[in-house]
Design an enzyme around this catalytic site. Structure first.
Site, short mmCIF file in Angstrom:
data_model
loop_
_atom_site.label_atom_id
_atom_site.label_comp_id
_atom_site.label_asym_id
_atom_site.label_seq_id
_atom_site.Cartn_x
_atom_site.Cartn_y
_atom_site.Cartn_z
N GLU A 139 14.22 27.25 -10.22
CA GLU A 139 14.56 27.57 -9.94
C GLU A 139 15.20 28.87 -8.70
OE1 GLU A 139 16.22 25.05 -12.55
OE2 GLU A 139 14.75 26.91 -12.95
N TYR A 168 13.19 31.78 -8.21
CA TYR A 168 12.98 33.01 -8.91
C TYR A 168 11.67 33.67 -8.70
CZ TYR A 168 17.94 32.54 -11.74
OH TYR A 168 18.65 32.54 -11.86
N ARG A 194 7.98 27.47 -16.99
CA ARG A 194 8.94 26.18 -16.20
C ARG A 194 8.74 26.47 -15.01
NH1 ARG A 194 13.99 23.59 -17.09
NH2 ARG A 194 15.31 23.82 -15.40
N HIS A 237 18.79 27.48 -6.77
CA HIS A 237 20.34 28.12 -6.61
C HIS A 237 21.19 28.20 -5.20
CE1 HIS A 237 20.59 29.21 -10.27
NE2 HIS A 237 19.55 30.44 -10.57
N GLN A 244 32.84 25.07 -14.21
CA GLN A 244 33.76 24.80 -14.22
C GLN A 244 33.67 26.57 -14.40
OE1 GLN A 244 38.01 23.27 -13.47
NE2 GLN A 244 36.84 21.28 -13.01
#
Length: 642
Positions: free
Chosen positions: A169, A171, A219, A257, A344
């Protein structure tokens, strides 16, 4: 339907999983609240109670610079061992298993939150962060490796059943692997072998710290979705090298992201990225985990039956329904409250520094507050309006033991969710409507459709409690000629009441206007123009999906004209307006109004004049800023007070 593959046990070193379901890591932001450990413990206990194979926590920072913010888990102090023991004890008391994710945000850390300069392999600013990171020195790289190892040791001592090293992701570890973010020329950058060295040394150090009897997950990023980043061939090589370090499971993540490709929104097809994990699994002998947009246990079982991946990670589906695995075991698939990937209340909340919850399950993250207890005395509850607020109020009231009657003048439940479900990419709302339909039937709610109530109706006279959830009515803007035959409401569009022709102008630029534009484009309308006073389109849509909506509108060549100062008039099917003092006009076949909403509470006013107490919720209470998330939450809270 049997789920033989999904429900198969799996042993990982000394750990036996009862099935192949991982509740994937999610940062939920409860840790920073008052009684945060208690709230987080109850959150995980509830999910452990219903036969989840293993839970992976949100990221726990391995050092101070690695924290994502003040409300993140931490594992870099000895005090953290005792801090997390109530959490692991609670999960174990429920028969569950839980792993701690070892985390370092790298250049994604915010100095405004941590008070510390973010660090990274190279001093390259992320496009989603205002801070330029400081490049780690060689000595700091070595120290960070040890920080991961010591974090793993503490996690084991705190009672966690395994650890997961976060290398995906975008990081810190992922930043070292990618040539986009790692431009070093020392032992930790340059060649591919040097770029992956940081991750390999961390894996080896963690294994040494926890011993041979303890499971270590890694991961890894299977697909960065960043231009110029790690190639597919390099990713396979990375997986093979990780296997040599002694990790037990490779959990495959997708995207960073900052990626400009949607990966987890409802616009992404289900199981879209499973093939990435499958390809990696063919190159290693370790169990590989597939993730991203897997929200149905039946789909998960089919993926496992193919024999490539060995585990399935579902994260947000556990926000939507903590009992998802148990319901699957029982064959109660229609009772699952399916994650619709709307973002949301989960990701949008987190990026706004709020605790995560769930649009379709407002109890998520509020386990210590929104408890569902039987009513002291059963009452006759009348709910008027079967939109999202009314549906949730009816469900909760019935589950608490009340006798509930739900009324709506439409032929089907759902209110404006019935518009959302037919917008391309939003078909997941069908699942929410299915869930409510099944729940109302199981709970014995008397649903009366195609019925319009008047203030003297016998149902009103007979009710002990009245909840009004009649929703909104579209706002008609004050424009000369707005009553032209060429002007219709967005409701007419979604309900298919009128043909629009090939050239459409939509007055409005918010979420409903954007949905109407995409809906019409899907129906073959050739030219669509959005008009609005503001310059920011798709306002009201959360930041994690708004950019994707605007991107889709542009791809489909929808024109967007903002900054309108005044609308002059509508003459026939032409609309005239002023921008920077200059008059412009657009000719269309049809002009669609999607310019806001007004409350629909006239019935409540009539009943209150007759002395009846009425609780007004949802759009009937406040149209401005209303969305399904707020409406369902209000229904949940209101029904608990009866």
């Amino acid at each position: 339907m049997g789920l033989d593959a999904l429900l198969q046990p799996l042993e990982i070193r000394n750990l036996k999983l009862k099935n192949r379901v991982i509740m994937g890591s999610m940062h939920v932001g409860l840790e920073g609240l008052d009684n945060g450990v208690e709230k987080l413990t109850e959150f995980y206990k509830l999910r452990a109670k219903y036969n989840t194979g293993i839970i992976v926590t949100g990221g726990a920072a391995v050092n101070e610079a690695g924290s994502g913010g003040t409300d993140f888990m931490t594992i870099y102090q000895e005090d953290d061992i005792e801090r997390w023991k109530p959490l692991t004890d609670g999960v174990h008391q429920e028969g569950g298993r839980i792993a701690l994710q070892l985390f370092h945000a790298g250049r994604y850390a915010y100095k405004a939150l941590t008070g510390i300069d973010p660090v990274a392999p190279s001093p390259l600013k992320s496009p989603i962060n205002p801070d330029v990171p400081v490049a780690l020195s060689h000595e700091e790289v070595v120290q960070t490796i040890d920080d991961f190892a010591q974090g793993a040791r503490r996690a084991k001592e705190a009672g966690f059943d395994a650890v997961e090293i976060m290398g995906s992701e975008g990081y810190l570890i992922n930043q070292f692997v990618s040539p986009v973010t790692n431009q070093r020329t020392d032992d930790w950058g340059g060649s591919f072998e040097k770029r992956i060295a940081f991750s390999l040394r961390i894996s080896e150090a963690v294994r040494e710290a926890v011993g041979d009897d303890y499971p270590v997950f890694f991961r890894m990023s299977g697909l960065d979705l960043i231009e110029g980043s790690t190639t597919e061939e390099e990713t396979i090589r990375w997986a093979r090298e990780l296997e040599k370090t002694g990790v037990d499971v490779l959990n495959v993540g997708i995207g960073w992201h900052e990626s400009r490709v949607p990966t987890i929104s409802m616009k992404v097809p289900r199981m879209n990225f499973v093939s990435v994990a499958e390809k990696i699994s063919q190159s290693v002998s370790l169990p590989v985990v597939a993730s991203n947009r897997i929200n149905d246990p039946r789909d998960a079982d089919e993926i496992l039956k193919k024999g490539n991946v060995k585990l399935i990670s579902m994260a947000r589906p556990f926000l939507a329904d903590p009992q998802i695995v148990q319901k699957a075991i029982d064959g109660r698939f229609d009772e699952i409250n399916t994650c619709i990937a709307c973002n949301q209340a989960c990701l949008d909340h987190i990026f706004d520094m709020k605790p995560a919850s769930c649009l379709v399950n407002p109890e998520a993250g509020r386990e210590t507050e929104l408890k569902l207890e039987k009513a002291a005395a059963a009452k006759k509850v009348l709910v008027i309006g079967a939109g999202p607020a009314g549906l949730e109020a009816s469900r909760v009231a019935a589950e608490r033991g009340h006798s509930v009657t739900l009324i709506d003048e439409k032929a089907e439940i759902g209110g404006q969710l019935n518009y959302s479900k037919i917008v391309p990419g939003k078909e997941e709302f069908y699942e929410t409507l299915r869930y409510y339909r099944v729940q109302l039937e199981l709970l014995g709610v008397d649903v009366k459709l195609n019925k319009r109530l008047e203030e003297n109706d016998a149902l009103i006279e007979d009710a002990d409690e009245i909840i009004l959830a009649t929703g909104i009515v579209p706002r008609t803007p004050e424009i000369e000629g707005v009553d032209s035959p060429a002007v219709i409401s967005y409701r007419d569009v979604f309900e298919g009441k009128k043909e629009t022709g090939d050239n459409v102008v939509i007055i409005g630029g918010g979420g409903i206007a954007c949905d109407a534009a995409l809906f019409l484009k899907n129906k073959g309308v050739k030219s669509i123009t959005l008009l609005q006073r503001g310059k920011s389109f798709a306002r009201g849509i959360g930041k994690t999906t708004r950019w994707a909506t605007i991107m889709e509108l542009k791809q489909k060549q929808v024109k967007m004209i903002g900054g309108i100062e005044t609308y002059k008039n509508i003459e026939g099917s032409s609309v005239s307006f002023h921008i920077e003092g200059k008059e412009q006009s657009i000719q269309a076949d049809t002009i669609v109004l999607a310019a806001g909403q007004l409350v629909n509470n006239s019935l409540a006013e009539k009943l209150e004049q007759k002395g009846r107490k009425v609780t007004v919720i949802g759009g009937a209470k406040h149209a401005l800023g209303l969305d399904a998330k707020k409406a369902i939450y209000e229904g949940a809270v209101t029904a608990r007070k009866i």
